[in-house]
Motif scaffolding. Sequence first.
Motif, PDB file in Angstrom:
ATOM      1  N   PHE A 135       0.672  87.736 126.752  1.00 59.33           N
ATOM      2  CA  PHE A 135       1.836  86.848 126.732  1.00 59.33           C
ATOM      3  C   PHE A 135       3.025  87.734 126.364  1.00 59.33           C
ATOM      4  O   PHE A 135       3.201  88.104 125.207  1.00 59.33           O
ATOM      5  CB  PHE A 135       1.619  85.744 125.698  1.00 59.33           C
ATOM      6  N   PRO A 153       1.916  85.074 136.947  1.00 56.72           N
ATOM      7  CA  PRO A 153       2.034  83.989 135.964  1.00 56.72           C
ATOM      8  C   PRO A 153       0.944  82.932 136.104  1.00 56.72           C
ATOM      9  O   PRO A 153       0.690  82.409 137.187  1.00 56.72           O
ATOM     10  CB  PRO A 153       3.417  83.395 136.263  1.00 56.72           C
ATOM     11  N   GLY A 154       0.289  82.662 134.972  1.00 51.28           N
ATOM     12  CA  GLY A 154      -0.770  81.659 134.954  1.00 51.28           C
ATOM     13  C   GLY A 154      -2.083  82.147 135.528  1.00 51.28           C
ATOM     14  O   GLY A 154      -3.079  81.425 135.494  1.00 51.28           O
ATOM     15  N   TYR A 161       0.758  85.340 130.881  1.00 44.97           N
ATOM     16  CA  TYR A 161       2.009  84.580 130.886  1.00 44.97           C
ATOM     17  C   TYR A 161       3.191  85.475 130.555  1.00 44.97           C
ATOM     18  O   TYR A 161       3.075  86.418 129.761  1.00 44.97           O
ATOM     19  CB  TYR A 161       1.930  83.428 129.870  1.00 44.97           C
ATOM     20  N   ASP A 191      11.483  79.720 126.153  1.00 39.77           N
ATOM     21  CA  ASP A 191      10.308  79.902 127.000  1.00 39.77           C
ATOM     22  C   ASP A 191       9.076  80.249 126.176  1.00 39.77           C
ATOM     23  O   ASP A 191       7.971  79.766 126.444  1.00 39.77           O
ATOM     24  CB  ASP A 191      10.586  81.003 128.033  1.00 39.77           C
ATOM     25  N   ASN A 212       8.006  76.930 124.442  1.00 38.96           N
ATOM     26  CA  ASN A 212       7.543  75.944 125.424  1.00 38.96           C
ATOM     27  C   ASN A 212       6.173  76.317 125.991  1.00 38.96           C
ATOM     28  O   ASN A 212       5.292  75.460 126.125  1.00 38.96           O
ATOM     29  CB  ASN A 212       8.563  75.813 126.561  1.00 38.96           C
ATOM     30  N   LYS A 213       6.008  77.588 126.341  1.00 39.76           N
ATOM     31  CA  LYS A 213       4.720  77.992 126.915  1.00 39.76           C
ATOM     32  C   LYS A 213       3.599  77.924 125.895  1.00 39.76           C
ATOM     33  O   LYS A 213       2.468  77.544 126.221  1.00 39.76           O
ATOM     34  CB  LYS A 213       4.833  79.391 127.530  1.00 39.76           C
ATOM     35  N   ILE A 234       1.516  74.909 127.373  1.00 41.21           N
ATOM     36  CA  ILE A 234       0.584  75.547 128.310  1.00 41.21           C
ATOM     37  C   ILE A 234      -0.542  76.273 127.575  1.00 41.21           C
ATOM     38  O   ILE A 234      -1.727  75.953 127.764  1.00 41.21           O
ATOM     39  CB  ILE A 234       1.331  76.542 129.243  1.00 41.21           C
TER      40      ILE A 234
END
Length: 558
Positions: A468, A481-482, A486, A508, A511-512, A516
């Motif tokens: 990350f 990404p993903g 990330y 970001d 949030n991730k 996620i």
Amino acid sequence: MDELEGFTRREKIAYFSMEIGLKNEISTYSGGLGILAGDVIRASCDLSIPLVGVTLVSKKGYFSQQLDEKGRQSESEKNWSPADHMTLMPEEVVVRIQNRDVRIKAWLYEHRSLTEERIPVILLDTDVEGNSPEDRKITDYLYGGDSRYRLKQEIVLGIGGVRMLDRLGFRISKYHMNEGHSSLLTLELLRRNEMDSGRVKDLCVFTTHTPVASGHDRFPYELVREVIEDEKQIEALKKYGGEDELNMTVLALNLSDYINGVAKRHREISEKMFPGYKFKSITNGVHSYTWVCPQFRELYDRHIPGWANEPELLVRVKNVPNDEIWQAHKDAKKELIDLVNRKTGVHMDYDTLTIGFARRMTEYKRPAFIFSDLERLRRVNRAGRIQLIFAGKAHPADIRGKQIIEELFAHMENLSDTIKIAFLEDYDMGLALKLVSGVDVWLNTPKRPFEASGTSGMKAAHNAVVNFSVPDGWWIEGCVPGVTGYSIGAGIDADRPPEEIEEIERDDLYNKLEYIIVPKYYKRRDEWVSIMKNSVELIAYYFNCHRMMRRYVTEAYL
């Protein structure tokens, strides 16, 4: 010299580096540059590349780090005995420093590969009878002392290193300078080649590792004259290393036929830093076998025979059952958490999502970035519990770096009621392997574009740990990404104001994590393990030193 029999028969590439991380017990490295140099030695040995390493013995090490309860760093010598690991050679060479003859001896270290190949590393030592007490200390400390001390070290490494290789009977086809610390070797090559810069350029390869201006050694000519004194040499240095001051990077750039950065993005940055010079790029890699933990070595041995010497075979990890990947990771994580609890008493647990950050503690790497908004971080923790592990040293002269460690300790204290956080002192190769294999997420938050490459995330990927990271250095090339991990703040227009970029990255990041990463880790385990496997299949198979060294051979050495 019986010890060198077999090493001097073939022509060699001489690989010069101020630091080389040979193994944990030999304190001749401070961080990424030295670890990369050690991986070059290991991969070259696996691949039977005819290479000889040259470095300084640094027998008082970089430093051992101690932290008090507030995170205040103190340093002590990290003494080690060369005689325990290598052989003192009988040969001796001399260099002139401050109008004195300084005698240099050499230690021979033999790295032996799993394939039974061997590579020699020559470690230069001025602690020689007959030298003044001051000169005997030149090779004591890695990156220690002032500019005068550093310049003396670079004379010993560059000029002394070339002379020692010659005295020991090595025949050298190329001289590879790993950063500018060794670029005074070009001065010795000019002398040997009647000042013919074309002949010297044919012999030299130069790799730069830093897009940070302070990372390039510069010396005022007043100091250079005091230390070197020879006016003919000063004239050559002014011609090739800069008129106003001696820039060791510029000296290497002007006298090397092959010049490269260590990632595609780093090539672009380097060409902006040094207009008029054309750089190639060879993205760094890591030595796969060294940086895979025992739990994953055993797993790969069973399912991917031959991976250690052909890491590109790791692409076959898709055939390894998910539950075996997860179990190997759980075992590595347990080992790390037990170590953390034993050393810090933080009482971390095995099932909590664990985020790791381990780097040199300096401002541009932004170690405290995850603490930018504590309420947002607490919100992430409410979505699913997290725990954080930090490690890293601040250079003794980096006051801001030391302050950052203290800030991390303050956050540990402030958040102790909600989030378990630990800082492991005295970061070294052994601790690094435990961290890159034992955490669930490897966090990297450098300020762009100051990450030349970075290799710790590659090590994490070899152990199926999810990256990350801010898209800088190698992660621009490695992130899907993903799929492979990330990114933090991808696609930001670099022309935006820095504070605006930082705000976007901060949003970001949280949030991730909240929407996620945390939910996927806790609620969609199969998807999480799929990303873990992709880290091996799509990152480790490519971002390794075997691929890197094959490119150096075909593009720079032949």
